[in-house]
Write an enzyme that holds these catalytic residues in place. Structure first.
Site, PDB file in Angstrom:
ATOM      1  N   LYS A  22      39.177  57.529  79.522  1.00  0.00           N
ATOM      2  CA  LYS A  22      39.166  56.085  79.234  1.00  0.00           C
ATOM      3  C   LYS A  22      40.173  55.774  78.127  1.00  0.00           C
ATOM      4  CE  LYS A  22      35.865  54.305  76.426  1.00  0.00           C
ATOM      5  NZ  LYS A  22      36.462  53.534  75.289  1.00  0.00           N
ATOM      6  N   ASN A  23      40.145  56.588  77.079  1.00  0.00           N
ATOM      7  CA  ASN A  23      40.938  56.262  75.880  1.00  0.00           C
ATOM      8  C   ASN A  23      42.402  56.641  75.994  1.00  0.00           C
ATOM      9  OD1 ASN A  23      38.643  55.186  74.899  1.00  0.00           O
ATOM     10  ND2 ASN A  23      38.205  56.808  73.413  1.00  0.00           N
ATOM     11  N   ARG A  92      37.469  44.981  73.358  1.00  0.00           N
ATOM     12  CA  ARG A  92      38.164  44.845  72.072  1.00  0.00           C
ATOM     13  C   ARG A  92      39.407  45.698  72.019  1.00  0.00           C
ATOM     14  NH1 ARG A  92      38.371  47.547  68.246  1.00  0.00           N
ATOM     15  NH2 ARG A  92      38.531  45.851  66.754  1.00  0.00           N
ATOM     16  N   CYS A 116      32.232  45.227  66.318  1.00  0.00           N
ATOM     17  CA  CYS A 116      31.393  45.560  67.473  1.00  0.00           C
ATOM     18  C   CYS A 116      30.175  46.297  66.927  1.00  0.00           C
ATOM     19  CB  CYS A 116      32.184  46.415  68.455  1.00  0.00           C
ATOM     20  SG  CYS A 116      32.531  48.019  67.800  1.00  0.00           S
ATOM     21  N   ARG A 121      35.676  47.082  62.581  1.00  0.00           N
ATOM     22  CA  ARG A 121      36.873  47.281  63.422  1.00  0.00           C
ATOM     23  C   ARG A 121      38.030  46.381  62.976  1.00  0.00           C
ATOM     24  NH1 ARG A 121      34.852  49.806  68.080  1.00  0.00           N
ATOM     25  NH2 ARG A 121      36.906  50.715  68.372  1.00  0.00           N
ATOM     26  N   PRO A 122      38.470  46.437  61.728  1.00  0.00           N
ATOM     27  CA  PRO A 122      39.604  45.606  61.290  1.00  0.00           C
ATOM     28  C   PRO A 122      40.881  45.969  62.053  1.00  0.00           C
ATOM     29  CG  PRO A 122      39.121  47.282  59.658  1.00  0.00           C
ATOM     30  CD  PRO A 122      38.024  47.366  60.683  1.00  0.00           C
ATOM     31  N   ILE A 123      41.867  45.083  62.017  1.00  0.00           N
ATOM     32  CA  ILE A 123      43.148  45.377  62.688  1.00  0.00           C
ATOM     33  C   ILE A 123      44.313  45.216  61.722  1.00  0.00           C
ATOM     34  CG2 ILE A 123      42.338  44.774  65.008  1.00  0.00           C
ATOM     35  CD1 ILE A 123      43.817  42.075  64.617  1.00  0.00           C
ATOM     36  N   LEU A 125      45.967  47.346  60.057  1.00  0.00           N
ATOM     37  CA  LEU A 125      47.038  48.347  60.245  1.00  0.00           C
ATOM     38  C   LEU A 125      47.882  48.010  61.484  1.00  0.00           C
ATOM     39  CD1 LEU A 125      45.027  51.577  59.377  1.00  0.00           C
ATOM     40  CD2 LEU A 125      46.608  50.314  57.902  1.00  0.00           C
ATOM     41  N   ASP A 305      33.281  60.125  68.569  1.00  0.00           N
ATOM     42  CA  ASP A 305      32.749  59.707  69.876  1.00  0.00           C
ATOM     43  C   ASP A 305      31.763  60.703  70.472  1.00  0.00           C
ATOM     44  OD1 ASP A 305      35.843  58.123  71.027  1.00  0.00           O
ATOM     45  OD2 ASP A 305      34.302  57.513  69.592  1.00  0.00           O
ATOM     46  N   ARG A 397      30.550  51.331  80.589  1.00  0.00           N
ATOM     47  CA  ARG A 397      31.896  51.018  80.082  1.00  0.00           C
ATOM     48  C   ARG A 397      32.766  52.263  80.085  1.00  0.00           C
ATOM     49  NH1 ARG A 397      31.837  49.450  74.439  1.00  0.00           N
ATOM     50  NH2 ARG A 397      34.014  49.965  74.828  1.00  0.00           N
TER      51      ARG A 397
HETATM   52  C1  EPZ Z   1      39.801  54.473  69.224  1.00  0.00           C
HETATM   53  O1  EPZ Z   1      39.317  53.267  68.646  1.00  0.00           O
HETATM   54  C2  EPZ Z   1      38.867  54.775  70.384  1.00  0.00           C
HETATM   55  N1  EPZ Z   1      38.922  53.699  71.365  1.00  0.00           N
HETATM   56  C3  EPZ Z   1      37.431  54.921  69.859  1.00  0.00           C
HETATM   57  O2  EPZ Z   1      36.605  55.281  70.972  1.00  0.00           O
HETATM   58  C4  EPZ Z   1      37.408  56.071  68.843  1.00  0.00           C
HETATM   59  O3  EPZ Z   1      36.108  56.166  68.300  1.00  0.00           O
HETATM   60  C5  EPZ Z   1      38.416  55.778  67.717  1.00  0.00           C
HETATM   61  O4  EPZ Z   1      39.730  55.561  68.286  1.00  0.00           O
HETATM   62  C6  EPZ Z   1      38.495  56.932  66.722  1.00  0.00           C
HETATM   63  O5  EPZ Z   1      38.844  58.086  67.385  1.00  0.00           O
HETATM   64  C7  EPZ Z   1      39.942  53.675  72.256  1.00  0.00           C
HETATM   65  O6  EPZ Z   1      40.834  54.492  72.216  1.00  0.00           O
HETATM   66  C8  EPZ Z   1      39.913  52.574  73.274  1.00  0.00           C
HETATM   67  P1  EPZ Z   1      40.712  53.570  64.926  1.00  0.00           P
HETATM   68  P2  EPZ Z   1      40.198  52.512  67.513  1.00  0.00           P
HETATM   69  O7  EPZ Z   1      41.693  52.461  64.820  1.00  0.00           O
HETATM   70  O8  EPZ Z   1      41.634  52.591  67.840  1.00  0.00           O
HETATM   71  C9  EPZ Z   1      39.696  51.777  60.687  1.00  0.00           C
HETATM   72  C10 EPZ Z   1      34.763  55.101  72.423  1.00  0.00           C
HETATM   73  O9  EPZ Z   1      33.542  55.258  72.273  1.00  0.00           O
HETATM   74  N2  EPZ Z   1      40.810  50.851  60.923  1.00  0.00           N
HETATM   75  O10 EPZ Z   1      41.200  54.976  64.826  1.00  0.00           O
HETATM   76  O11 EPZ Z   1      39.615  51.171  67.284  1.00  0.00           O
HETATM   77  C11 EPZ Z   1      38.459  51.375  61.477  1.00  0.00           C
HETATM   78  O12 EPZ Z   1      37.708  50.430  60.751  1.00  0.00           O
HETATM   79  C12 EPZ Z   1      35.559  54.356  71.368  1.00  0.00           C
HETATM   80  O13 EPZ Z   1      35.429  55.513  73.404  1.00  0.00           O
HETATM   81  C13 EPZ Z   1      41.259  50.043  59.898  1.00  0.00           C
HETATM   82  O14 EPZ Z   1      40.749  50.088  58.788  1.00  0.00           O
HETATM   83  O15 EPZ Z   1      39.873  53.426  66.259  1.00  0.00           O
HETATM   84  C14 EPZ Z   1      37.706  52.652  61.644  1.00  0.00           C
HETATM   85  O16 EPZ Z   1      36.892  52.855  60.506  1.00  0.00           O
HETATM   86  C15 EPZ Z   1      34.688  53.916  70.190  1.00  0.00           C
HETATM   87  N3  EPZ Z   1      42.276  49.163  60.141  1.00  0.00           N
HETATM   88  C16 EPZ Z   1      38.798  53.709  61.666  1.00  0.00           C
HETATM   89  O17 EPZ Z   1      39.992  53.069  61.202  1.00  0.00           O
HETATM   90  C17 EPZ Z   1      42.874  49.080  61.379  1.00  0.00           C
HETATM   91  O18 EPZ Z   1      43.819  48.261  61.547  1.00  0.00           O
HETATM   92  C18 EPZ Z   1      39.047  54.292  63.049  1.00  0.00           C
HETATM   93  O19 EPZ Z   1      39.565  53.282  63.844  1.00  0.00           O
HETATM   94  C19 EPZ Z   1      42.403  49.907  62.404  1.00  0.00           C
HETATM   95  C20 EPZ Z   1      41.371  50.796  62.161  1.00  0.00           C
END
Ligand code: EPZ
Length: 434
Positions: A22-23, A92, A116, A121-123, A125, A305, A397
């Site tokens: 999926k990812n 998302r 969620c 889940r901030p964005i 970065l 995960d 999902r």
């Molecule tokens: C991806 O989510 C995966 N989703 C998640 O899988 C996975 O848990 C996660 O990476 C970590 O490995 C997909 O690939 C679709 P992150 P993502 O940005 O990209 C912080 C599942 O169950 N952060 O690495 O959203 C955030 O708050 C899902 O399949 C910021 O602070 O993960 C979190 O604490 C759940 N600012 C940490 O980074 C940002 O701009 C990890 O988030 C982005 C993230």
């Protein structure tokens, strides 16, 4: 609302072939907007998240056809840069599309993806990265509007190795003028798969799997047929399903090295783990022993995960275990549900203390999120009696036909559709005891 009835007590054994990732599929689907020729993706999982991503691509004007496990995406007809609010809210991770839509149309408009079930889940970065590439980013009225007719390569320092932010910048940089270097990039295998796809399309990306990724912008890419990597989290989930029932499960069509952190844990708790080129076999004792301390980390650390699913196994292990969730701030919601099944655990901020019990018992529980729901299925398979899992659509999902996969291993999941009555809703929110 999907209700799953899980019958406990069967020992799982046998061999299953794992679905596509999926990812990996989601960012690769977003990347199809970067090439204006047909792209064929094989081994693309048929799950709610990829179906939603397909709907979003279609809403942007792409034509998408599914032929068996393959998706054929033709973005030549794409013309819109505004992501649909409802669909983007449900998925998302559609935020990955910002980079590729911006690169394709010099503009992108997406609803602000809220938090969620597992965290805020901030964005920040993601937006930092796009701004570094010379995009204008405006956040207004719950929407993010990016404009950038002149994306330029840059050095992007990610304060945290965010998977999504790394992928977004990779996509935006592919057709930017000049070279982009992402520092402190995420190293997950799905990032490597995205790089492999982009290179197959003629883009110039290297370094994925390390904290430094370099992208040399090119004018355009070309169509390709590409096979999505196997899903390492689904691989781990089914191996844990075998372990929690004292069974003997083999998962084929996978990449064993991508589940190393889990395999080490399974060995530590007393399982016999055997790896072949593309398969892993786990033969479990009747009851596993505790593994002491586990903490989730970005790859190659123990994956967040798989934390809920390991949590379920440790809930019936011999001994007390400690699990710290370092990646998301609210990813223990399955703990309360497991307690309804007789589990003993205490949550102190980001750390769980789990005292293993001999046997769980069936109960009516709620799947609050995708992996937490999968954890409840595993607990139900090992419990005495029947477990009712509400909101099981959240599990769909990310898991393709989980009921038939588990059925082929000797487990029992019966799927039902139920209108969510007032009583159930009050049970779900905790107003009524389950
Ligand atoms: C991806 O989510 C995966 N989703 C998640 O899988 C996975 O848990 C996660 O990476 C970590 O490995 C997909 O690939 C679709 P992150 P993502 O940005 O990209 C912080 C599942 O169950 N952060 O690495 O959203 C955030 O708050 C899902 O399949 C910021 O602070 O993960 C979190 O604490 C759940 N600012 C940490 O980074 C940002 O701009 C990890 O988030 C982005 C993230």
């Amino acid at each position: 609302m999907s209700l799953w009835l899980v019958r406990g007590g069967n020992v799982l054994s046998g061999t299953v072939t794992v679905q596509g990732s999926k990812n990996a599929a989601l960012p690769i689907l977003a990347a199809t907007l970067l090439v204006e020729e047909p792209v064929e993706l094989t081994n693309c999982p048929m799950i709610r998240d990829t179906e939603n991503m397909v709907k979003i691509l279609r809403s942007l004007g792409c034509t998408v056809k599914r032929e068996g496990d393959a998706l054929i995406v033709d973005s030549r007809t794409a013309s819109d840069f505004v992501l649909p609010t409802a669909l983007s809210g449900e998925l998302r991770s559609s935020i990955f599309l910002l980079g590729s839509v911006l690169s394709r149309f010099q503009a992108a408009d997406a609803p602000y993806p809220g938090g969620c079930e597992i965290g805020n889940r901030p964005i920040d970065l993601h937006l930092l990265g796009l701004k570094a590439l010379n995009a204008e980013v405006e956040e207004r009225g719950g929407h993010i509007r990016c404009t950038g007719g002149n994306l330029r390569g840059a050095v992007v320092d990610l304060g945290y190795p965010s998977v999504g932010a790394t992928e977004n910048v990779m996509l935006a940089a592919c057709r930017a003028k000049g070279t982009t270097t992402i520092r402190n990039a995420a190293c997950e295998p799905e990032i490597v798969d995205l790089q492999n796809f982009l290179c197959a399309c003629g883009f110039r990306v290297k370094g994925a799997g390390t904290p430094a990724i370099v992208i040399d912008g090119v004018k355009k890419g070309h169509g390709v047929s590409y096979r999505v990597m196997p899903d390492r989290i689904v691989t781990g989930t089914y191996l844990l399903a075998g372990a929690i029932t004292g069974g003997d499960v083999t998962v084929t069509g996978t990449q064993p090295e991508t589940v190393d952190p889990l395999l080490n844990k399974l060995t530590e708790c007393g399982c016999l783990v055997t790896m072949r080129d593309d398969s892993v076999r786990v033969k479990a004792p009747k009851r596993v022993r505790t593994v002491g301390f586990t903490e989730t980390r970005p790859y190659p650390g123990f994956p967040t995960d798989l934390q809920p699913q390991l949590f379920s196994l440790l809930s019936v292990a011999d001994g007390t275990s400690v699990v710290t969730e370092n990646v998301f701030e609210n990813r223990f919601r399955h703990a309360q549900e497991l307690k309804k099944m007789g589990a003993i655990n205490r949550i102190l901020d980001r750390t769980a203390i789990i005292t293993g019990v001999e046997r769980l018992h069936g109960a009516s529980v709620t799947a609050h999120d995708l992996r937490g729901g999968a954890a409840l299925v595993l607990a139900g398979l090992s419990a005495e009696g029947e477990t009712r899992i509400l909101y099981a659509e959240r599990i769909e999902r990310g898991y393709e036909r989980m009921d038939s996969v588990i059925g082929s291993l000797g487990g029992s999941i019966t799927r039902k559709e139920e209108s969510i009555g007032k009583e159930d809703e009050r049970r779900r929110t905790g107003e009524l005891p389950v």
